[in-house]
Write a protein that holds these residues in place. Structure first.
Motif, PDB file in Angstrom:
ATOM      1  N   PRO A 289       7.559   5.641  11.412  1.00 18.76           N
ATOM      2  CA  PRO A 289       6.103   5.930  11.148  1.00 18.76           C
ATOM      3  C   PRO A 289       5.109   5.832  12.393  1.00 18.76           C
ATOM      4  N   ILE A 290       4.075   6.211  12.382  1.00 20.96           N
ATOM      5  CA  ILE A 290       3.124   6.281  13.463  1.00 20.96           C
ATOM      6  C   ILE A 290       3.001   4.905  13.848  1.00 20.96           C
ATOM      7  N   GLU A 291       2.867   4.553  15.252  1.00 25.47           N
ATOM      8  CA  GLU A 291       2.780   3.066  15.807  1.00 25.47           C
ATOM      9  C   GLU A 291       1.226   3.240  16.274  1.00 25.47           C
TER      10      GLU A 291
ATOM     11  N   SER B 107      -9.762   8.244   9.792  1.00 22.44           N
ATOM     12  CA  SER B 107     -10.120   7.617  10.725  1.00 22.44           C
ATOM     13  C   SER B 107      -9.102   6.958  11.800  1.00 22.44           C
ATOM     14  N   LEU B 108      -7.970   6.216  10.912  1.00 25.40           N
ATOM     15  CA  LEU B 108      -7.061   5.455  11.631  1.00 25.40           C
ATOM     16  C   LEU B 108      -5.913   6.342  11.986  1.00 25.40           C
ATOM     17  N   ILE B 109      -5.736   7.407  11.550  1.00 24.50           N
ATOM     18  CA  ILE B 109      -4.598   8.269  12.215  1.00 24.50           C
ATOM     19  C   ILE B 109      -4.721   9.443  12.578  1.00 24.50           C
ATOM     20  N   GLY B 110      -6.166  10.023  12.457  1.00 23.67           N
ATOM     21  CA  GLY B 110      -6.396  11.357  13.003  1.00 23.67           C
ATOM     22  C   GLY B 110      -6.061  11.911  14.191  1.00 23.67           C
ATOM     23  N   ARG B 111      -5.891  11.082  15.116  1.00 18.39           N
ATOM     24  CA  ARG B 111      -5.641  11.567  16.548  1.00 18.39           C
ATOM     25  C   ARG B 111      -4.024  12.166  16.715  1.00 18.39           C
ATOM     26  N   HIS B 112      -3.433  11.345  15.889  1.00 15.41           N
ATOM     27  CA  HIS B 112      -1.831  11.807  15.629  1.00 15.41           C
ATOM     28  C   HIS B 112      -1.820  12.949  14.915  1.00 15.41           C
ATOM     29  N   LEU B 113      -2.693  13.327  14.231  1.00 14.55           N
ATOM     30  CA  LEU B 113      -2.732  14.849  13.332  1.00 14.55           C
ATOM     31  C   LEU B 113      -3.095  15.939  14.207  1.00 14.55           C
ATOM     32  N   GLY B 114      -3.698  15.580  15.361  1.00 16.28           N
ATOM     33  CA  GLY B 114      -4.782  16.712  16.246  1.00 16.28           C
ATOM     34  C   GLY B 114      -5.762  16.927  15.861  1.00 16.28           C
ATOM     35  N   VAL B 115      -6.568  16.066  15.161  1.00 13.17           N
ATOM     36  CA  VAL B 115      -7.646  16.065  14.674  1.00 13.17           C
ATOM     37  C   VAL B 115      -8.737  14.782  15.094  1.00 13.17           C
ATOM     38  N   ALA B 116     -10.078  14.969  15.240  1.00 12.88           N
ATOM     39  CA  ALA B 116     -10.613  13.887  15.382  1.00 12.88           C
ATOM     40  C   ALA B 116     -11.953  13.757  14.519  1.00 12.88           C
ATOM     41  N   LEU B 117     -12.236  12.547  14.130  1.00 14.16           N
ATOM     42  CA  LEU B 117     -13.244  12.246  13.021  1.00 14.16           C
ATOM     43  C   LEU B 117     -14.084  11.531  13.712  1.00 14.16           C
ATOM     44  N   GLN B 118     -15.461  11.891  13.589  1.00 16.48           N
ATOM     45  CA  GLN B 118     -16.441  11.179  14.448  1.00 16.48           C
ATOM     46  C   GLN B 118     -17.734  11.082  13.438  1.00 16.48           C
ATOM     47  N   ARG B 119     -18.484   9.980  13.384  1.00 16.55           N
ATOM     48  CA  ARG B 119     -19.999  10.080  12.876  1.00 16.55           C
ATOM     49  C   ARG B 119     -20.895   9.981  14.005  1.00 16.55           C
TER      50      ARG B 119
ATOM     51  N   LYS C 175       0.849  -1.132   0.181  1.00 19.55           N
ATOM     52  CA  LYS C 175      -0.057   0.075   0.047  1.00 19.55           C
ATOM     53  C   LYS C 175       0.710   1.352   0.107  1.00 19.55           C
ATOM     54  N   GLY C 176       2.206   0.931   0.135  1.00 21.43           N
ATOM     55  CA  GLY C 176       3.233   2.300   0.209  1.00 21.43           C
ATOM     56  C   GLY C 176       3.034   3.106   1.456  1.00 21.43           C
ATOM     57  N   ILE C 177       2.570   2.468   2.406  1.00 25.44           N
ATOM     58  CA  ILE C 177       2.406   3.269   3.695  1.00 25.44           C
ATOM     59  C   ILE C 177       3.161   2.783   4.820  1.00 25.44           C
ATOM     60  N   GLN C 178       4.444   2.186   4.498  1.00 21.41           N
ATOM     61  CA  GLN C 178       5.460   1.867   5.428  1.00 21.41           C
ATOM     62  C   GLN C 178       6.142   2.939   6.098  1.00 21.41           C
ATOM     63  N   ASN C 179       6.225   3.898   5.621  1.00 21.07           N
ATOM     64  CA  ASN C 179       6.850   5.402   6.232  1.00 21.07           C
ATOM     65  C   ASN C 179       5.868   6.249   6.909  1.00 21.07           C
ATOM     66  N   VAL C 180       4.537   5.599   6.771  1.00 14.75           N
ATOM     67  CA  VAL C 180       3.458   6.503   7.372  1.00 14.75           C
ATOM     68  C   VAL C 180       3.039   5.764   8.778  1.00 14.75           C
ATOM     69  N   VAL C 181       2.721   4.568   8.701  1.00 15.18           N
ATOM     70  CA  VAL C 181       2.218   3.736   9.986  1.00 15.18           C
ATOM     71  C   VAL C 181       2.974   2.475  10.170  1.00 15.18           C
ATOM     72  N   SER C 182       3.016   2.117  11.484  1.00 19.63           N
ATOM     73  CA  SER C 182       3.452   0.830  11.661  1.00 19.63           C
ATOM     74  C   SER C 182       2.298   0.246  12.767  1.00 19.63           C
ATOM     75  N   TYR C 183       2.571  -0.860  13.348  1.00 18.96           N
ATOM     76  CA  TYR C 183       1.605  -1.344  14.495  1.00 18.96           C
ATOM     77  C   TYR C 183       2.091  -1.858  15.577  1.00 18.96           C
ATOM     78  N   ARG C 184       1.435  -1.872  16.691  1.00 13.32           N
ATOM     79  CA  ARG C 184       1.841  -2.834  17.687  1.00 13.32           C
ATOM     80  C   ARG C 184       0.802  -3.472  18.345  1.00 13.32           C
ATOM     81  N   VAL C 185       0.852  -4.901  18.282  1.00 14.43           N
ATOM     82  CA  VAL C 185      -0.148  -5.801  18.715  1.00 14.43           C
ATOM     83  C   VAL C 185      -0.276  -5.724  19.991  1.00 14.43           C
ATOM     84  N   PRO C 186      -1.367  -5.631  20.835  1.00 10.91           N
ATOM     85  CA  PRO C 186      -1.606  -5.738  21.982  1.00 10.91           C
ATOM     86  C   PRO C 186      -1.158  -7.015  22.746  1.00 10.91           C
TER      87      PRO C 186
END
Length: 284
Positions: free
Chosen positions: A62-64, A90-102, A4-15
Motif C-alpha cells: 500500500p501507499i505509505e 486529498s490524502l492520496i492525490g500526489r501518489h496518483l499524479g494529481v494535485a487537489l487544492q482549495r 475501512k477496507g483500506i489496508q491494501n491502499v494505504v499504510s503510514y509512517r509516523v515521523p
C-alpha cells in the motif's frame, strides 16, 4: 484501516522526529485518524491506485502516507466541507499524479483547473448522470466536461499515460457500423466487457468520452493497459495505451505482445472494430 477496507491502499509512517516542515508524531496520528474516520468507503480507489503503481508513480503498495500527505488535506474545516471522495483524494492525490487544492475563493482545483462539485439540487432534471448521483462521490465538472463522479474525473486526468499501442478514427459517413458500435461503447452503462474501472464524461450534443481500464487494476496484474474512446455524432475515436515494456526489434503493436493478447481476450470482436488490423500482429 482494516475496518475501512483500506489496508491494501494505504499504510503510514509516523515521523520519528519532527522537523520544521513536519507534523509532530502525535499531531500526525490524530490528523490521520480524523481524516480516515471522516472518509467513508475507499473501495473505489483501490483499482486506480493499482493503475498508478503500474505507471511507476509509487514503488509499492500500500501507499505509505507521510507527514506531507497528512498536512496536504488542509484544516478540519476544509476536511469537513468536502465530500468523502475529495477527502480521500486529498490524502492520496500526489501518489496518483494529481494535485487537489482549495483556492482562496473556496473553490476546488484539480491540477490547477477548476473542479465544480454538484449537489443533486444543482443538476438539471435531464442531466445525463442524474440517475447515478452519489453524494459521497458526486457528479462534477472539470476541463469543460461533465463527469459521472470525482473518481471519473481523476481517472480521465490520468489518461494518455504509458506507450501508445494503437490509434484509430472512424467516421460515420465512411463506416457507419463501426462508428455506431464505438459510440455505443462510449454510452452504455458500466461494466463494459466485464471491465469495471471506467471514467465517463459528457460533451455537448450527447457526445461522450470514456477511459476503460482493460488490465492493471487487479492484484495479479503486472502492467496496465487502458482504452480511450470518444463517441461523437459524426466520428468516433479509439486509443490504446499500455505500461508493458516494449519488445526490442519489433514495430507497431507487436512491440507489446502481452497487451495485444489481453485486448483481444477482453474486447473480442470489438478489438478489430475499434482498431481495424492494427492489432492483427503475431504475439508468440
Amino acid at each position: 484501516m482494516v475496518a475501512k477496507g483500506i489496508q491494501n491502499v494505504v499504510s503510514y509512517r509516523v515521523p520519528w522526529r519532527a522537523r520544521r516542515d513536519q507534523l509532530r508524531p502525535m499531531d500526525f496520528l490524530l490528523r490521520l485518524l480524523y481524516v480516515i474516520e471522516k472518509s467513508g468507503d475507499w473501495a473505489g480507489w483501490e483499482a486506480i491506485v493499482r493503475m498508478a503503481k503500474h505507471r511507476g508513480l509509487m514503488g509499492r503498495l500500500p501507499i505509505e502516507l507521510t507527514s506531507a500527505d497528512v498536512e496536504g488535506v488542509g484544516s478540519r474545516a476544509v476536511v469537513d466541507g468536502r465530500c468523502e471522495a475529495l477527502r480521500q483524494l486529498s490524502l492520496i492525490g500526489r501518489h496518483l499524479g494529481v494535485a487537489l487544492q482549495r483556492d482562496n475563493k473556496g473553490e476546488e482545483r484539480l491540477n490547477g483547473r477548476l473542479l465544480t462539485i454538484h449537489t443533486l439540487h444543482t443538476l438539471p432534471a435531464d442531466h445525463p448522470f442524474r440517475d447515478r448521483y452519489d453524494p459521497a462521490n458526486p457528479v462534477c465538472e472539470f476541463d469543460g466536461f461533465a463527469f459521472a463522479s470525482i473518481r471519473d474525473a481523476v481517472l480521465y486526468e490520468m489518461r494518455y499515460r504509458g506507450s501508445e499501442v494503437a490509434d484509430q478514427y472512424v467516421y460515420q459517413h465512411l463506416d457507419a457500423p463501426r462508428h455506431n458500435r464505438l459510440r455505443e461503447l462510449a454510452h452504455q452503462q458500466p461494466p463494459v466487457w466485464k471491465c469495471g474501472t471506467i471514467s465517463t464524461n459528457h460533451y455537448a450534443a450527447g457526445d461522450r468520452a470514456r477511459v476503460i481500464v482493460l488490465h492493471g487494476d487487479q492484484p495479479q496484474h503486472t502492467f496496465e493497459a487502458h482504452l480511450y474512446i470518444f463517441g461523437g455524432s459524426t466520428f468516433s475515436h479509439a486509443r490504446l495505451y499500455t505500461t508493458e515494456r516494449p519488445v526490442a526489434g519489433r514495430m507497431g503493436a507487436a512491440r507489446f505482445p502481452q497487451t495485444v493478447r489481453v485486448v483481444r481476450e477482453v474486447m473480442g470482436a470489438d478489438a478489430q472494430g475499434a482498431f481495424g488490423n492494427q492489432l492483427a500482429v503475431a504475439v508468440d
